[in-house]
Design a protein around this motif. Structure first.
Motif, PDB file in Angstrom:
ATOM      1  N   ILE A 115       0.856  -1.186   0.000  1.00 59.51           N
ATOM      2  CA  ILE A 115       0.000   0.000   0.000  1.00 59.51           C
ATOM      3  C   ILE A 115       0.892   1.235   0.000  1.00 59.51           C
ATOM      4  CG2 ILE A 115      -1.881   1.225   1.144  1.00 59.51           C
ATOM      5  CD1 ILE A 115      -2.629  -1.394   2.529  1.00 59.51           C
ATOM      6  N   VAL A 116       0.752   2.037  -1.042  1.00 60.63           N
ATOM      7  CA  VAL A 116       1.586   3.216  -1.225  1.00 60.63           C
ATOM      8  C   VAL A 116       0.878   4.479  -0.750  1.00 60.63           C
ATOM      9  CG1 VAL A 116       2.853   4.592  -2.912  1.00 60.63           C
ATOM     10  CG2 VAL A 116       2.711   2.105  -3.198  1.00 60.63           C
ATOM     11  N   ASN A 117      -0.377   4.615  -1.097  1.00 63.57           N
ATOM     12  CA  ASN A 117      -1.171   5.793  -0.764  1.00 63.57           C
ATOM     13  C   ASN A 117      -1.434   5.839   0.745  1.00 63.57           C
ATOM     14  OD1 ASN A 117      -3.275   7.691  -0.367  1.00 63.57           O
ATOM     15  ND2 ASN A 117      -4.099   7.328  -2.407  1.00 63.57           N
ATOM     16  N   ASP A 118      -0.941   6.878   1.403  1.00 61.38           N
ATOM     17  CA  ASP A 118      -1.076   6.976   2.864  1.00 61.38           C
ATOM     18  C   ASP A 118      -2.527   6.935   3.318  1.00 61.38           C
ATOM     19  OD1 ASP A 118       1.659   7.126   3.202  1.00 61.38           O
ATOM     20  OD2 ASP A 118       1.709   9.323   3.250  1.00 61.38           O
ATOM     21  N   GLN A 119      -3.433   7.444   2.509  1.00 64.54           N
ATOM     22  CA  GLN A 119      -4.842   7.496   2.891  1.00 64.54           C
ATOM     23  C   GLN A 119      -5.490   6.111   2.957  1.00 64.54           C
ATOM     24  OE1 GLN A 119      -6.906  10.228   0.329  1.00 64.54           O
ATOM     25  NE2 GLN A 119      -5.513  11.931   0.771  1.00 64.54           N
ATOM     26  N   LEU A 120      -4.815   5.103   2.400  1.00 62.10           N
ATOM     27  CA  LEU A 120      -5.383   3.756   2.357  1.00 62.10           C
ATOM     28  C   LEU A 120      -4.772   2.816   3.408  1.00 62.10           C
ATOM     29  CD1 LEU A 120      -5.394   3.250  -1.532  1.00 62.10           C
ATOM     30  CD2 LEU A 120      -7.194   4.217  -0.078  1.00 62.10           C
ATOM     31  N   LYS A 121      -3.846   3.323   4.178  1.00 61.92           N
ATOM     32  CA  LYS A 121      -3.096   2.463   5.092  1.00 61.92           C
ATOM     33  C   LYS A 121      -3.787   2.210   6.431  1.00 61.92           C
ATOM     34  CE  LYS A 121       1.412   3.937   3.251  1.00 61.92           C
ATOM     35  NZ  LYS A 121       2.677   4.662   3.568  1.00 61.92           N
ATOM     36  N   GLU A 122      -4.663   3.092   6.829  1.00 65.37           N
ATOM     37  CA  GLU A 122      -5.240   3.027   8.172  1.00 65.37           C
ATOM     38  C   GLU A 122      -5.993   1.718   8.433  1.00 65.37           C
ATOM     39  OE1 GLU A 122      -8.143   5.651  11.151  1.00 65.37           O
ATOM     40  OE2 GLU A 122      -7.848   6.270   9.074  1.00 65.37           O
ATOM     41  N   ASP A 123      -5.690   1.115   9.545  1.00 67.23           N
ATOM     42  CA  ASP A 123      -6.407  -0.077  10.031  1.00 67.23           C
ATOM     43  C   ASP A 123      -6.311  -1.277   9.090  1.00 67.23           C
ATOM     44  OD1 ASP A 123      -7.178   1.285  12.318  1.00 67.23           O
ATOM     45  OD2 ASP A 123      -9.142   1.847  11.519  1.00 67.23           O
ATOM     46  N   ALA A 124      -5.277  -1.326   8.257  1.00 69.57           N
ATOM     47  CA  ALA A 124      -5.166  -2.424   7.289  1.00 69.57           C
ATOM     48  C   ALA A 124      -5.136  -3.780   7.976  1.00 69.57           C
ATOM     49  CB  ALA A 124      -3.917  -2.239   6.420  1.00 69.57           C
ATOM     50  N   ARG A 125      -4.395  -3.895   9.080  1.00 70.63           N
ATOM     51  CA  ARG A 125      -4.303  -5.193   9.753  1.00 70.63           C
ATOM     52  C   ARG A 125      -5.641  -5.614  10.345  1.00 70.63           C
ATOM     53  NH1 ARG A 125       0.166  -7.888  11.206  1.00 70.63           N
ATOM     54  NH2 ARG A 125      -0.607  -8.276  13.323  1.00 70.63           N
ATOM     55  N   PHE A 126      -6.418  -4.653  10.835  1.00 72.23           N
ATOM     56  CA  PHE A 126      -7.751  -4.977  11.338  1.00 72.23           C
ATOM     57  C   PHE A 126      -8.602  -5.584  10.224  1.00 72.23           C
ATOM     58  CE2 PHE A 126      -6.292  -1.838  14.348  1.00 72.23           C
ATOM     59  CZ  PHE A 126      -6.870  -2.195  15.557  1.00 72.23           C
ATOM     60  N   LEU A 127      -8.538  -4.956   9.056  1.00 73.74           N
ATOM     61  CA  LEU A 127      -9.370  -5.383   7.928  1.00 73.74           C
ATOM     62  C   LEU A 127      -8.901  -6.717   7.357  1.00 73.74           C
ATOM     63  CD1 LEU A 127      -9.617  -1.817   6.480  1.00 73.74           C
ATOM     64  CD2 LEU A 127     -11.549  -3.134   7.345  1.00 73.74           C
ATOM     65  N   ILE A 128      -7.591  -6.928   7.346  1.00 74.59           N
ATOM     66  CA  ILE A 128      -7.055  -8.211   6.875  1.00 74.59           C
ATOM     67  C   ILE A 128      -7.505  -9.334   7.815  1.00 74.59           C
ATOM     68  CG2 ILE A 128      -4.942  -9.556   6.513  1.00 74.59           C
ATOM     69  CD1 ILE A 128      -3.600  -6.876   5.686  1.00 74.59           C
ATOM     70  N   LYS A 129      -7.454  -9.071   9.116  1.00 75.47           N
ATOM     71  CA  LYS A 129      -7.909 -10.065  10.097  1.00 75.47           C
ATOM     72  C   LYS A 129      -9.400 -10.347   9.931  1.00 75.47           C
ATOM     73  CE  LYS A 129      -7.916 -12.554  13.932  1.00 75.47           C
ATOM     74  NZ  LYS A 129      -7.243 -13.859  14.047  1.00 75.47           N
ATOM     75  N   GLN A 130     -10.193  -9.304   9.761  1.00 75.19           N
ATOM     76  CA  GLN A 130     -11.649  -9.458   9.644  1.00 75.19           C
ATOM     77  C   GLN A 130     -12.015 -10.285   8.426  1.00 75.19           C
ATOM     78  OE1 GLN A 130     -14.254  -6.066   8.462  1.00 75.19           O
ATOM     79  NE2 GLN A 130     -15.032  -6.239  10.557  1.00 75.19           N
TER      80      GLN A 130
END
Length: 337
Positions: A213-228
């Motif tokens: 993920i390059v775009n900073d605006q898309l990085k937030e909470d990525a691990r939460f979403l991957i886990k979900q």
């Protein structure tokens, strides 16, 4: 049987398998918070020359696409894709299951172009429609073709003009970057795409993809979403170990180049015998057009998939070479035709 059905049915390249064996009894933390994943992520950041990129490891391509696209979109957003895109035809409606429509565009060769984006946007103008927010590409495509740098830059320009994001599926990125005529490099990707993934499953890994993920605006909470979404492995260290091995000494690109060499040998041999292709061969997916009788005979000795192009006398098939395809198999196939 000669196996030309796909590029993921072998286990793992011996160097990857050796790395898994060597580290098997090493205790490591879980969920990709281990030394192997950390080192592999650093390798990727160095490879793409993007020290600020976030790197996440997931088990498979469908999980990666579904998790990333769902994370990047708000509830009313949609994805623009060529109608042959993997998310359209091979992922069981995974994107739609997250509540997001795919605006799929018919294309002549499986490649998305700026005018295709424009065509979708014309018919999605206000709140009565879904709002296209991201374009989905794969390199190489499901038709075995590649995007050259100029084509991707033109798509990037179109995205910027219309406030769209760009996501690139790199399941076969190793083949795309090593095929004849390619002018794209790893370092170009973070300058063009907001996010992309480097595919391991189809290029020497037992399983695994690396989402960048390059775009900073898309990085937030990525691990939460991957886990979900079920993509965060307890034994994530297995992904890190494999990517470390694949990225060492350019093994990843070497394996992609081998798959392409075997495909070129196969395509040249088919052409020399007087047969044509429904799509010009570029990478390790090729689509020859054979007489129906010959296709029936090949089914007895070769594992392959059909392709939806049929005339009264001929039909197309899909042949796929891999990092493990041997020249012997190519010669045996050419003898059969």
């Amino acid at each position: 049987m000669i196996f030309l059905k796909n590029d993921y049915s072998l286990g793992a390249h011996p160097k990857v398998l050796d790395a898994l064996i060597e580290t098997n009894m090493t205790l490591a933390d879980g969920y990709c918070e281990d030394e192997f994943c950390y080192r592999a992520a650093d390798q990727i950041r160095q490879l793409i020359d993007c020290p600020d990129a976030d790197v996440h490891f997931l088990p498979g391509g469908t999980q990666t696409n579904m998790t990333a696209l769902a994370a990047f979109l708000r509830p009313h957003h949609s994805v623009i894709s060529a109608d042959t895109g993997h998310i359209c035809v091979h992922e069981t409606g995974a994107i739609e299951a997250t509540g997001h429509k795919i605006n799929h565009v018919p294309t002549e060769d499986g490649k998305l172009r700026p005018e295709d984006i424009e065509e979708v946007l014309i018919f999605h103008e206000d709140e009565h429609y879904v709002k296209p927010r991201i374009i989905y590409l794969s390199n190489s495509t499901e038709t075995g073709l590649i995007y050259k740098k100029g084509e991707l830059l033109a798509l990037r320009k179109a995205c910027d003009e219309h406030g769209l994001l760009m996501y690139l599926d790199g399941a076969r990125l190793a083949m795309a970057l090593t095929t004849e005529g390619n002018d794209l490099s790893f370092k170009d990707l973070p300058k063009i795409a907001d996010a992309f993934y480097i595919g391991g499953t189809k290029c020497g890994a037992m399983f695994g993809e690396a989402l960048v993920i390059v775009n900073d605006q898309l990085k937030e909470d990525a691990r939460f979403l991957i886990k979900q979404r079920g993509g965060l492995m307890a034994k994530g260290r297995l992904l890190g170990v494999q990517f470390e091995a694949l990225l060492k000494d350019d093994l990843y690109l070497q394996l992609g180049a081998h798959a392409n060499r075997m495909a070129k040998l196969l395509a040249d041999g088919i052409r020399a015998k007087g047969y044509d292709f429904v799509i010009p061969p570029q990478t390790n997916l090729i689509f020859p057009l054979f007489p129906k009788g010959l296709v029936a005979e090949l089914k007895e000795k070769v594992m392959f998939e059909g392709w939806p192009y049929v005339t009264e006398t001929h039909e197309a098939i899909r042949l796929v070479t891999s990092w493990g395809t041997e020249e012997r198999e190519i010669k045996e196939f050419l003898t059969l035709i």
